[in-house]
Design an enzyme around this catalytic site. Structure first.
Site, PDB file in Angstrom:
ATOM      1  CG  ASP A  66     -46.122   7.528  20.057  1.00 11.95           C
ATOM      2  OD1 ASP A  66     -45.513   7.087  19.078  1.00 11.95           O
ATOM      3  OD2 ASP A  66     -46.307   6.869  21.088  1.00 11.95           O
TER       4      ASP A  66
ATOM      5  CB  CYS B  36     -50.342  10.747  17.246  1.00  9.46           C
ATOM      6  SG  CYS B  36     -49.964  12.220  16.281  1.00  9.46           S
TER       7      CYS B  36
ATOM      8  NE  ARG C   2     -42.729  15.703  18.107  1.00 13.98           N
ATOM      9  CZ  ARG C   2     -43.232  14.476  18.184  1.00 13.98           C
ATOM     10  NH1 ARG C   2     -43.873  14.089  19.280  1.00 13.98           N
ATOM     11  NH2 ARG C   2     -43.074  13.612  17.201  1.00 13.98           N
TER      12      ARG C   2
ATOM     13  CG  HIS D  45     -42.415  16.990  10.495  1.00 10.48           C
ATOM     14  ND1 HIS D  45     -43.678  17.409  10.840  1.00 10.48           N
ATOM     15  CD2 HIS D  45     -41.707  16.920  11.656  1.00 10.48           C
ATOM     16  CE1 HIS D  45     -43.735  17.591  12.153  1.00 10.48           C
ATOM     17  NE2 HIS D  45     -42.549  17.287  12.660  1.00 10.48           N
TER      18      HIS D  45
END
Length: 241
Positions: free
Chosen positions: A91, A191, A88, A95
């Site tokens: 950065d 990120c 994807r 999860h």
């Protein structure tokens, strides 16, 4: 154009297993599109929205930097977490349990062919959902995802976004912190953005736990409105991979 949406709730599912399942749905849509072009067919392409919670895992997008993971392989094992480099955009992200992860696997040619509009609508879905809980969430210029108190020293991220698209077919998606253990974010630079905090819905509302099912229902409601879509099946269902 097929704007019906199949909702699949995977419950708590390993990241790699879910990624493989996403990939199979993604490739099937691409296969249908390829056959349509090759043989001048008009077979409708399906659309899916997966809901899932993952065991603790860190994922690094193709434009990310491994330096943004702040712990060693040994520490990963010690905290029972996994790490994957994935395809994807974006950065690094985290999860884990208590986080609603949504993977829309759509043929955008059924809706609109604009990836920026797609990202903005996903953000808008989150913003509208959080508004139902009395939170004023918003976008942060130049940064994907959904934030609170943008432009202040207290800016904090509540939802991350990262997608892949090929021939207008999407995969990956969004991760909304609902009852998330925020301590796991200390092991990375979220990120790749230094100095920005993260938060979750239960922290913002001062509650021990928020109903995950209730939040998913609100997310789906706003998704259907924003994408002018309809649910293919009336009820979410659990499947085994």
């Amino acid at each position: 154009m097929n704007r019906s949406l199949e909702i699949i709730d995977l419950g708590l599912k390993d990241y790699q297993e879910t990624w493989d399942f996403q990939e199979s749905l993604f490739q099937n849509i691409l296969h249908i599109k390829s056959n349509n072009r090759k043989d001048n067919l008009e077979q409708a392409t399906p659309n899916y929205l997966l809901f899932v919670e993952h065991p603790h895992v860190y994922t690094l997008g193709k434009s990310g930097h491994i330096e943004n993971l702040l712990i060693s392989e040994e520490k990963l094992k010690a905290i029972n977490a996994k790490f994957y480099k994935i395809n994807r955009g974006g950065d690094i992200t985290y999860h884990g349990p208590g986080q609603i992860v949504g993977y829309p696997i759509l043929d955008l040619e059924n809706f609109f062919t604009d990836i920026h509009k797609y990202l903005r609508l996903l953000e808008e879905m989150i913003i509208r959902t959080l508004a139902e809980y009395g939170l004023k969430a918003e976008r942060s210029k130049g940064e994907t995802g959904v934030w609170l108190d943008v432009g202040t020293p207290f800016a904090r991220k509540i939802c991350a976004l990262g997608v892949r698209a090929s021939r207008w077919v999407t995969m990956h998606g969004f991760a909304l912190n609902v009852n998330t253990d925020l301590g796991y974010f200390d092991n990375m630079i979220p990120c790749g953005i230094k100095g920005k905090a993260v938060t979750s819905l239960n922290v913002e509302l001062g509650k021990v736990e928020i109903s995950m099912e209730e939040v998913k229902e609100k997310l789906l409601k706003h998704f259907l409105v924003l994408f002018e879509a309809e649910v293919k099946q009336e009820e979410n269902h659990h499947i085994s991979l």
